[in-house]
Design a protein around this motif. Sequence first.
Motif, PDB file in Angstrom:
ATOM      1  N   ARG A 137     -10.391 -35.087 -40.288  1.00 39.83           N
ATOM      2  CA  ARG A 137     -10.502 -36.021 -39.176  1.00 39.83           C
ATOM      3  C   ARG A 137     -11.943 -36.544 -39.120  1.00 39.83           C
ATOM      4  O   ARG A 137     -12.863 -35.918 -39.656  1.00 39.83           O
ATOM      5  N   PRO A 138     -12.173 -37.686 -38.463  1.00 41.32           N
ATOM      6  CA  PRO A 138     -13.554 -38.155 -38.285  1.00 41.32           C
ATOM      7  C   PRO A 138     -14.394 -37.081 -37.599  1.00 41.32           C
ATOM      8  O   PRO A 138     -13.914 -36.356 -36.712  1.00 41.32           O
ATOM      9  N   ARG A 139     -15.639 -36.954 -38.007  1.00 36.35           N
ATOM     10  CA  ARG A 139     -16.502 -35.898 -37.458  1.00 36.35           C
ATOM     11  C   ARG A 139     -16.625 -35.988 -35.940  1.00 36.35           C
ATOM     12  O   ARG A 139     -16.807 -34.968 -35.266  1.00 36.35           O
ATOM     13  N   SER A 140     -16.527 -37.188 -35.401  1.00 36.88           N
ATOM     14  CA  SER A 140     -16.634 -37.343 -33.947  1.00 36.88           C
ATOM     15  C   SER A 140     -15.484 -36.669 -33.209  1.00 36.88           C
ATOM     16  O   SER A 140     -15.583 -36.405 -32.010  1.00 36.88           O
ATOM     17  N   GLU A 141     -14.397 -36.371 -33.930  1.00 36.97           N
ATOM     18  CA  GLU A 141     -13.234 -35.744 -33.313  1.00 36.97           C
ATOM     19  C   GLU A 141     -13.184 -34.236 -33.552  1.00 36.97           C
ATOM     20  O   GLU A 141     -12.283 -33.568 -33.035  1.00 36.97           O
ATOM     21  N   TRP A 142     -14.123 -33.683 -34.300  1.00 32.32           N
ATOM     22  CA  TRP A 142     -14.069 -32.254 -34.590  1.00 32.32           C
ATOM     23  C   TRP A 142     -14.284 -31.452 -33.308  1.00 32.32           C
ATOM     24  O   TRP A 142     -15.217 -31.731 -32.537  1.00 32.32           O
ATOM     25  N   PRO A 143     -13.444 -30.448 -33.059  1.00 33.87           N
ATOM     26  CA  PRO A 143     -13.631 -29.604 -31.869  1.00 33.87           C
ATOM     27  C   PRO A 143     -14.964 -28.850 -31.933  1.00 33.87           C
ATOM     28  O   PRO A 143     -15.402 -28.418 -33.006  1.00 33.87           O
ATOM     29  N   ARG A 144     -15.594 -28.719 -30.782  1.00 30.94           N
ATOM     30  CA  ARG A 144     -16.886 -28.035 -30.695  1.00 30.94           C
ATOM     31  C   ARG A 144     -16.826 -26.958 -29.624  1.00 30.94           C
ATOM     32  O   ARG A 144     -16.087 -27.068 -28.648  1.00 30.94           O
ATOM     33  N   ASP A 145     -17.620 -25.912 -29.817  1.00 27.35           N
ATOM     34  CA  ASP A 145     -17.734 -24.904 -28.775  1.00 27.35           C
ATOM     35  C   ASP A 145     -18.792 -25.344 -27.773  1.00 27.35           C
ATOM     36  O   ASP A 145     -19.389 -26.427 -27.889  1.00 27.35           O
ATOM     37  N   ILE A 156     -19.183 -26.170 -34.608  1.00 32.42           N
ATOM     38  CA  ILE A 156     -17.850 -26.579 -35.057  1.00 32.42           C
ATOM     39  C   ILE A 156     -16.863 -25.441 -34.829  1.00 32.42           C
ATOM     40  O   ILE A 156     -17.146 -24.283 -35.129  1.00 32.42           O
ATOM     41  N   ARG A 157     -15.696 -25.782 -34.309  1.00 32.88           N
ATOM     42  CA  ARG A 157     -14.656 -24.791 -34.055  1.00 32.88           C
ATOM     43  C   ARG A 157     -13.431 -25.145 -34.892  1.00 32.88           C
ATOM     44  O   ARG A 157     -12.809 -26.192 -34.711  1.00 32.88           O
ATOM     45  N   ILE A 158     -13.103 -24.269 -35.850  1.00 37.84           N
ATOM     46  CA  ILE A 158     -11.953 -24.480 -36.728  1.00 37.84           C
ATOM     47  C   ILE A 158     -10.752 -23.773 -36.109  1.00 37.84           C
ATOM     48  O   ILE A 158     -10.748 -22.556 -35.953  1.00 37.84           O
ATOM     49  N   GLY A 159      -9.755 -24.535 -35.723  1.00 40.46           N
ATOM     50  CA  GLY A 159      -8.575 -23.952 -35.102  1.00 40.46           C
ATOM     51  C   GLY A 159      -7.420 -23.846 -36.070  1.00 40.46           C
ATOM     52  O   GLY A 159      -7.551 -24.071 -37.271  1.00 40.46           O
ATOM     53  N   SER A 160      -6.266 -23.501 -35.565  1.00 43.04           N
ATOM     54  CA  SER A 160      -5.051 -23.434 -36.384  1.00 43.04           C
ATOM     55  C   SER A 160      -3.846 -23.559 -35.468  1.00 43.04           C
ATOM     56  O   SER A 160      -3.571 -22.673 -34.655  1.00 43.04           O
ATOM     57  N   SER A 161      -3.141 -24.680 -35.589  1.00 42.22           N
ATOM     58  CA  SER A 161      -1.915 -24.899 -34.836  1.00 42.22           C
ATOM     59  C   SER A 161      -0.915 -25.597 -35.743  1.00 42.22           C
ATOM     60  O   SER A 161      -1.239 -25.997 -36.868  1.00 42.22           O
ATOM     61  N   SER A 162       0.296 -25.741 -35.267  1.00 43.90           N
ATOM     62  CA  SER A 162       1.344 -26.319 -36.111  1.00 43.90           C
ATOM     63  C   SER A 162       1.060 -27.799 -36.381  1.00 43.90           C
ATOM     64  O   SER A 162       0.476 -28.501 -35.553  1.00 43.90           O
ATOM     65  N   LEU A 163       1.469 -28.244 -37.556  1.00 43.56           N
ATOM     66  CA  LEU A 163       1.288 -29.634 -37.963  1.00 43.56           C
ATOM     67  C   LEU A 163       2.639 -30.335 -37.944  1.00 43.56           C
ATOM     68  O   LEU A 163       3.627 -29.816 -38.472  1.00 43.56           O
TER      69      LEU A 163
END
Length: 287
Positions: free
Chosen positions: A131-139, A144-151
């Motif tokens: 995804r664009p870096r501006s959309e990466w989840p942050r703490d 950077i926060r790497i998550g894991s959910s269904s696609l």
Amino acid sequence: MNGATSLLPESTRIGRTALTVSDRTAVIEFYRDVVGLSVLTRESATGTTTLGVDETSLLVVRDTADAQPRSREETGLYHSAFKLPSREALGDALLRVRDWWELDGASDHGVSEALYLTDPEDNGVELYRDRPRSEWPRDEDGGIRIGSSSLDLEDLAAAASGDIANTAPDGTTVGHIHLEVSSIDDARAFYAETLGFDVVDTAPSAMFLAAGEYHHHIGTNTWNGRSEPLADGSRGLAWFELVVPATPGLEAIRAALEERGLTSTRVDDGLEIADPDGIRIRLRTER
């Protein structure tokens, strides 16, 4: 990277990965028809085939007829991760997988969307798009926060180009590599404290490291309890490559490696070192 402690520049990235295989035909067909790489060179004398995109080599396949399957104790490759340049390209890849192979899983990691599969010799493969870096989840600290959910696979399939794309597009790279190691602490000491990669995120029995504020170039885990180095003659990861800029250059890096007690050897147009599990890492400069 880790400032004064960093041995490698911030623009360091993953280059090629190399596999030792016993059935070259089946493996090459998988990476050609499913992953979408093109065969670039074949060397019958050495049993080596290179595959890639737009004349850029991404994968080296070395055929060793008597290579044995990796045992459950041996460390090595968890997966090679091929980064595609768009969601459309990832949708095309999903259609190829459905036509030619079997999907093991799929995840939305927040920073990326990923498909997981296994090649004919049990090497893990990830196909993903960022995804664009501006959309990466942050703490809360901006990390950077790497998550894991269904696609949503049907939504991804709908993003495909509409024509069956048989090859991965220009701009496809090896975005990261994920390793099975024997100790997260030893991996941290080597990849973070010695080489200088930043620890971006951690999970139970896993660690993700990067250069230049990427979400990760190297993943490590101990999920399967592997405890022994990959034996010579075993199938699987032969080496992976780190590409560094021409400045400071390999000679300066070689000297810095020696200062930190790491022995390097000359290989082809670069250097080779080994991590605590004997996983071989090659370093070369940008061409």
